[in-house]
Design a protein around this motif. Structure first.
Motif: not given
Length: 189
Positions: A23-24, A42-43
């Motif tokens: 994620e972050q 990944s975001n």
């Protein structure tokens, strides 16, 4: 993010069930990286491959993220999702990037390094303006195609193309540096 992860050993993904979803958070892989199957996603974070990597399968998803490379990267199969709206390619060393499919990025950060496209299939598109202002800042496309959707400013450094296609959709401004287009197509406008 508070949950950043750093892996010091080599990392190999061999099964569809092997996954890292950051994620972050940021993920730094200090050792070698091999993707045969599985998922790294990944975001909003930074994925750093300090020895580059090899992708033979599986999925890499860098949506809304930064892919930071300190070594050569070779993709011969699998999916690499990079978005022209929100993915950054950042170099911390001069590298060769080879891909079996075209790739799109929003931004390129060279950090006074050289990006070399490793095959005729490693076509790349960048959405944001690129400024080359140091002698070491180079893009060598060889026989791959390079598409720049925004202005190229060339103060120093340069772009070399042999047998490829270079597209400057918003033109270029050159005060110095080198633009070498050999046996290639130059598209402007």
């Amino acid at each position: 993010a508070d949950s950043d992860l750093k892996v010091t050993d080599n990392m190999t993904f061999d099964a569809p069930t092997e996954k890292i979803v950051t994620e972050q958070a940021d993920l730094t892989i200090v050792g070698g990286f091999k993707m045969n199957s599985g998922l790294v996603s990944s975001n909003g974070g930074v994925i750093s491959l300090e020895k580059g990597g090899d992708q033979f399968g599986g999925s890499l998803d860098f949506s809304n993220s930064t892919l930071k490379l300190n070594g050569d990267f070779v993709k011969t199969s699998g999916n690499l999702n990079a978005s022209i709206e929100d993915t950054t390619l950042e170099l911390t060393e001069s590298i060769v990037f080879t891909s079996d499919t075209p790739l799109n990025f929003r931004k390129l950060i060279l950090n006074d390094k050289t990006l070399t496209l490793g095959s005729e299939f490693t076509d790349m598109t960048f959405n944001d303006e690129i400024v080359l202002n140091k002698p070491e800042e180079q893009i060598r496309t060889n026989s791959a195609d390079l598409k720049l959707n925004s202005l190229l400013t060339l103060d120093n450094g340069g772009i070399d193309s042999n047998d490829g296609k270079i597209s400057f959709y918003s033109g270029w401004f050159q005060r110095g540096g080198n633009l070498n287009i050999n046996n290639s197509v130059l598209e402007v406008g």
